[in-house]
Motif scaffolding. Sequence first.
Motif, PDB file in Angstrom:
ATOM      1  N   UNK A  51      33.487  42.684  38.503  1.00  0.00           N
ATOM      2  CA  UNK A  51      32.078  43.062  38.646  1.00  0.00           C
ATOM      3  C   UNK A  51      31.247  42.225  37.582  1.00  0.00           C
ATOM      4  N   UNK A  52      30.082  42.069  37.741  1.00  0.00           N
ATOM      5  CA  UNK A  52      28.828  41.679  37.029  1.00  0.00           C
ATOM      6  C   UNK A  52      27.767  42.565  36.944  1.00  0.00           C
ATOM      7  N   UNK A  53      27.506  43.119  35.821  1.00  0.00           N
ATOM      8  CA  UNK A  53      26.163  43.866  35.549  1.00  0.00           C
ATOM      9  C   UNK A  53      26.355  45.406  36.394  1.00  0.00           C
ATOM     10  N   UNK A  54      27.885  45.712  36.506  1.00  0.00           N
ATOM     11  CA  UNK A  54      28.215  46.610  37.165  1.00  0.00           C
ATOM     12  C   UNK A  54      28.116  46.595  38.580  1.00  0.00           C
ATOM     13  N   UNK A  55      28.007  45.629  39.059  1.00  0.00           N
ATOM     14  CA  UNK A  55      28.013  45.122  40.636  1.00  0.00           C
ATOM     15  C   UNK A  55      29.225  44.685  41.220  1.00  0.00           C
ATOM     16  N   UNK A  56      29.601  44.751  42.288  1.00  0.00           N
ATOM     17  CA  UNK A  56      30.690  43.851  42.918  1.00  0.00           C
ATOM     18  C   UNK A  56      30.398  42.366  43.118  1.00  0.00           C
ATOM     19  N   UNK A  57      31.247  41.605  42.446  1.00  0.00           N
ATOM     20  CA  UNK A  57      30.997  40.115  42.241  1.00  0.00           C
ATOM     21  C   UNK A  57      31.963  39.610  42.946  1.00  0.00           C
ATOM     22  N   UNK A  58      33.273  40.193  43.020  1.00  0.00           N
ATOM     23  CA  UNK A  58      34.486  39.543  43.655  1.00  0.00           C
ATOM     24  C   UNK A  58      35.522  40.461  43.560  1.00  0.00           C
ATOM     25  N   UNK A  59      36.848  39.990  44.146  1.00  0.00           N
ATOM     26  CA  UNK A  59      38.024  40.546  44.004  1.00  0.00           C
ATOM     27  C   UNK A  59      39.305  39.594  44.094  1.00  0.00           C
ATOM     28  N   UNK A  79      29.307  31.096  30.876  1.00  0.00           N
ATOM     29  CA  UNK A  79      29.815  31.934  31.822  1.00  0.00           C
ATOM     30  C   UNK A  79      29.095  33.051  31.958  1.00  0.00           C
ATOM     31  N   UNK A  80      29.031  33.860  33.110  1.00  0.00           N
ATOM     32  CA  UNK A  80      28.307  35.044  33.225  1.00  0.00           C
ATOM     33  C   UNK A  80      29.128  36.279  32.577  1.00  0.00           C
ATOM     34  N   UNK A  81      28.675  37.147  32.166  1.00  0.00           N
ATOM     35  CA  UNK A  81      29.264  38.397  31.663  1.00  0.00           C
ATOM     36  C   UNK A  81      29.871  39.090  32.974  1.00  0.00           C
ATOM     37  N   UNK A  82      30.996  39.516  32.945  1.00  0.00           N
ATOM     38  CA  UNK A  82      31.840  40.097  33.683  1.00  0.00           C
ATOM     39  C   UNK A  82      33.137  40.852  33.409  1.00  0.00           C
ATOM     40  N   UNK A  83      33.548  41.665  34.547  1.00  0.00           N
ATOM     41  CA  UNK A  83      34.555  42.535  33.910  1.00  0.00           C
ATOM     42  C   UNK A  83      35.413  42.867  35.276  1.00  0.00           C
ATOM     43  N   UNK A  84      36.742  43.164  34.966  1.00  0.00           N
ATOM     44  CA  UNK A  84      37.684  43.480  36.018  1.00  0.00           C
ATOM     45  C   UNK A  84      38.207  44.973  35.819  1.00  0.00           C
ATOM     46  N   UNK A  85      38.231  45.565  36.935  1.00  0.00           N
ATOM     47  CA  UNK A  85      38.780  46.958  37.102  1.00  0.00           C
ATOM     48  C   UNK A  85      39.707  47.169  38.268  1.00  0.00           C
ATOM     49  N   UNK A  86      40.664  48.132  38.073  1.00  0.00           N
ATOM     50  CA  UNK A  86      41.554  48.292  39.259  1.00  0.00           C
ATOM     51  C   UNK A  86      40.905  48.705  40.613  1.00  0.00           C
ATOM     52  N   UNK A 130      30.477  29.254  37.790  1.00  0.00           N
ATOM     53  CA  UNK A 130      30.052  29.830  36.380  1.00  0.00           C
ATOM     54  C   UNK A 130      31.201  30.166  35.550  1.00  0.00           C
ATOM     55  N   UNK A 131      32.358  29.884  35.774  1.00  0.00           N
ATOM     56  CA  UNK A 131      33.688  30.011  35.020  1.00  0.00           C
ATOM     57  C   UNK A 131      34.307  31.265  35.203  1.00  0.00           C
ATOM     58  N   UNK A 132      33.748  32.169  36.065  1.00  0.00           N
ATOM     59  CA  UNK A 132      34.531  33.692  36.250  1.00  0.00           C
ATOM     60  C   UNK A 132      35.711  33.326  37.101  1.00  0.00           C
ATOM     61  N   UNK A 133      35.762  32.397  38.106  1.00  0.00           N
ATOM     62  CA  UNK A 133      37.106  32.200  38.655  1.00  0.00           C
ATOM     63  C   UNK A 133      38.198  31.835  37.832  1.00  0.00           C
ATOM     64  N   UNK A 134      37.731  30.724  37.069  1.00  0.00           N
ATOM     65  CA  UNK A 134      38.541  29.971  36.138  1.00  0.00           C
ATOM     66  C   UNK A 134      39.121  31.103  35.091  1.00  0.00           C
ATOM     67  N   UNK A 135      38.265  32.164  34.733  1.00  0.00           N
ATOM     68  CA  UNK A 135      38.769  33.035  33.590  1.00  0.00           C
ATOM     69  C   UNK A 135      39.781  34.088  34.343  1.00  0.00           C
ATOM     70  N   UNK A 136      39.471  34.550  35.501  1.00  0.00           N
ATOM     71  CA  UNK A 136      40.125  35.238  36.236  1.00  0.00           C
ATOM     72  C   UNK A 136      41.512  34.682  36.532  1.00  0.00           C
ATOM     73  N   UNK A 137      41.752  33.380  36.965  1.00  0.00           N
ATOM     74  CA  UNK A 137      42.741  32.683  37.056  1.00  0.00           C
ATOM     75  C   UNK A 137      43.889  32.660  35.978  1.00  0.00           C
TER      76      UNK A 137
END
Length: 154
Positions: A57-65, A1-8, A89-96
Amino acid sequence: MADWGIRQASAADVEAVAALRAVVLRADLERLGRYDEHRVRQRLRDGFVPEHTWVIETAGALAGCVALRAAPEAHWLEHFYLHPALQRRGIGSAVLRMLTARCDRERVRIRLNVLRGSQARWLYERHGFTVESEDPVDVFMVREPAAGGQGVSA
Protein backbone atom coordinates in the motif's frame (compact mmCIF):
# COMPACT_ATOMS: atom_id res chain seq x y z
CA MET A 1 11.37 5.90 -3.03
CA ALA A 2 7.67 6.40 -2.36
CA ASP A 3 6.36 5.78 1.16
CA TRP A 4 4.84 2.33 1.25
CA GLY A 5 3.76 -0.39 3.61
CA ILE A 6 2.92 -4.05 3.45
CA ARG A 7 0.22 -6.03 5.21
CA GLN A 8 -1.11 -9.57 5.20
CA ALA A 9 -3.79 -10.03 2.53
CA SER A 10 -7.33 -11.05 3.37
CA ALA A 11 -9.99 -12.78 1.30
CA ALA A 12 -11.61 -9.36 0.84
CA ASP A 13 -8.59 -8.23 -1.24
CA VAL A 14 -9.08 -10.71 -4.07
CA GLU A 15 -11.11 -8.55 -6.47
CA ALA A 16 -8.89 -5.48 -6.09
CA VAL A 17 -5.78 -7.61 -6.65
CA ALA A 18 -7.38 -9.33 -9.67
CA ALA A 19 -8.13 -5.91 -11.19
CA LEU A 20 -4.55 -4.78 -10.53
CA ARG A 21 -3.20 -7.94 -12.19
CA ALA A 22 -5.23 -7.16 -15.32
CA VAL A 23 -3.73 -3.65 -15.50
CA VAL A 24 -0.13 -4.73 -14.81
CA LEU A 25 -0.06 -7.70 -17.20
CA ARG A 26 -2.13 -6.27 -20.04
CA ALA A 27 0.67 -4.93 -22.26
CA ASP A 28 2.83 -8.06 -21.95
CA LEU A 29 -0.11 -10.42 -22.49
CA GLU A 30 -1.29 -8.42 -25.49
CA ARG A 31 2.23 -8.51 -26.95
CA LEU A 32 2.19 -12.31 -26.54
CA GLY A 33 -1.32 -12.55 -28.03
CA ARG A 34 -2.71 -13.96 -24.76
CA TYR A 35 -4.73 -11.16 -23.16
CA ASP A 36 -8.26 -12.08 -22.12
CA GLU A 37 -9.95 -9.67 -19.69
CA HIS A 38 -11.88 -12.39 -17.85
CA ARG A 39 -9.13 -15.03 -17.84
CA VAL A 40 -6.42 -12.72 -16.46
CA ARG A 41 -8.63 -11.94 -13.46
CA GLN A 42 -9.93 -15.48 -12.99
CA ARG A 43 -6.43 -16.98 -12.88
CA LEU A 44 -5.67 -14.67 -9.94
CA ARG A 45 -8.91 -15.59 -8.20
CA ASP A 46 -8.18 -19.29 -8.68
CA GLY A 47 -4.68 -19.01 -7.19
CA PHE A 48 -5.24 -16.40 -4.48
CA VAL A 49 -4.28 -17.65 -1.02
CA PRO A 50 -4.37 -14.83 1.55
CA GLU A 51 -2.18 -16.77 3.99
CA HIS A 52 0.90 -16.39 1.80
CA THR A 53 0.00 -13.12 0.09
CA TRP A 54 0.79 -9.55 1.14
CA VAL A 55 -0.77 -6.32 -0.08
CA ILE A 56 1.53 -3.39 -0.79
CA GLU A 57 0.00 0.00 0.00
CA THR A 58 0.93 3.63 -0.56
CA ALA A 59 -1.05 6.34 1.23
CA GLY A 60 -3.42 3.64 2.48
CA ALA A 61 -4.39 2.54 -1.05
CA LEU A 62 -3.63 -0.67 -2.93
CA ALA A 63 -0.35 -0.31 -4.81
CA GLY A 64 0.55 -3.94 -5.39
CA CYS A 65 0.80 -7.42 -4.00
CA VAL A 66 3.19 -10.33 -3.70
CA ALA A 67 2.91 -13.96 -2.64
CA LEU A 68 5.56 -16.35 -1.37
CA ARG A 69 4.35 -19.95 -1.38
CA ALA A 70 6.36 -22.70 0.29
CA ALA A 71 6.95 -25.84 -1.77
CA PRO A 72 9.12 -28.89 -1.05
CA GLU A 73 12.32 -27.71 -2.80
CA ALA A 74 11.83 -23.94 -2.95
CA HIS A 75 9.52 -21.05 -2.20
CA TRP A 76 7.57 -19.76 -5.20
CA LEU A 77 7.42 -15.99 -5.67
CA GLU A 78 4.01 -15.40 -7.23
CA HIS A 79 1.53 -12.63 -7.99
CA PHE A 80 4.11 -9.86 -7.69
CA TYR A 81 2.33 -6.87 -9.18
CA LEU A 82 2.96 -3.18 -8.66
CA HIS A 83 0.75 -0.52 -10.23
CA PRO A 84 2.52 0.90 -13.32
CA ALA A 85 2.43 4.46 -11.89
CA LEU A 86 4.51 3.24 -8.93
CA GLN A 87 7.07 1.17 -10.82
CA ARG A 88 10.71 2.28 -11.02
CA ARG A 89 10.50 4.04 -7.65
CA GLY A 90 12.31 1.43 -5.56
CA ILE A 91 9.24 -0.24 -4.06
CA GLY A 92 9.65 -3.49 -6.01
CA SER A 93 13.33 -3.68 -5.08
CA ALA A 94 12.54 -3.04 -1.42
CA VAL A 95 9.90 -5.78 -1.39
CA LEU A 96 12.28 -8.20 -3.11
CA ARG A 97 15.05 -7.39 -0.62
CA MET A 98 12.67 -8.16 2.24
CA LEU A 99 11.60 -11.51 0.74
CA THR A 100 15.05 -12.61 -0.39
CA ALA A 101 16.51 -11.77 3.04
CA ARG A 102 13.86 -13.98 4.64
CA CYS A 103 14.66 -16.85 2.26
CA ASP A 104 18.40 -16.35 2.79
CA ARG A 105 17.94 -16.66 6.57
CA GLU A 106 15.88 -19.83 6.02
CA ARG A 107 18.42 -21.08 3.43
CA VAL A 108 15.63 -21.61 0.87
CA ARG A 109 15.86 -21.11 -2.88
CA ILE A 110 13.20 -19.03 -4.63
CA ARG A 111 11.59 -19.88 -7.95
CA LEU A 112 9.37 -17.74 -10.17
CA ASN A 113 8.17 -17.34 -13.69
CA VAL A 114 7.88 -14.10 -15.59
CA LEU A 115 6.35 -13.42 -18.99
CA ARG A 116 8.82 -13.39 -21.89
CA GLY A 117 9.82 -9.84 -22.70
CA SER A 118 8.60 -8.43 -19.39
CA GLN A 119 10.68 -5.64 -17.89
CA ALA A 120 10.26 -7.38 -14.52
CA ARG A 121 12.86 -9.94 -15.62
CA TRP A 122 15.60 -7.32 -15.23
CA LEU A 123 14.42 -6.52 -11.71
CA TYR A 124 14.68 -10.19 -10.78
CA GLU A 125 18.13 -10.51 -12.36
CA ARG A 126 19.37 -7.54 -10.31
CA HIS A 127 18.28 -9.46 -7.22
CA GLY A 128 20.21 -12.61 -8.04
CA PHE A 129 17.69 -14.62 -10.05
CA THR A 130 19.00 -16.58 -13.02
CA VAL A 131 17.16 -18.16 -15.95
CA GLU A 132 16.53 -21.84 -15.47
CA SER A 133 14.40 -22.47 -18.58
CA GLU A 134 12.05 -20.78 -21.03
CA ASP A 135 8.99 -21.67 -23.05
CA PRO A 136 7.11 -19.61 -25.65
CA VAL A 137 5.31 -17.61 -22.93
CA ASP A 138 7.29 -17.79 -19.67
CA VAL A 139 10.84 -17.47 -18.39
CA PHE A 140 11.46 -19.66 -15.32
CA MET A 141 13.98 -18.24 -12.89
CA VAL A 142 15.64 -19.37 -9.67
CA ARG A 143 17.60 -17.70 -6.89
CA GLU A 144 19.77 -19.70 -4.55
CA PRO A 145 20.06 -18.46 -0.97
CA ALA A 146 22.98 -16.06 -0.48
CA ALA A 147 25.86 -17.23 1.68
CA GLY A 148 25.62 -16.03 5.26
CA GLY A 149 21.97 -15.06 4.91
CA GLN A 150 22.76 -11.78 3.14
CA GLY A 151 20.58 -10.73 0.21
CA VAL A 152 21.68 -9.18 -3.06
CA SER A 153 21.53 -5.39 -3.16
CA ALA A 154 19.86 -3.51 -5.97
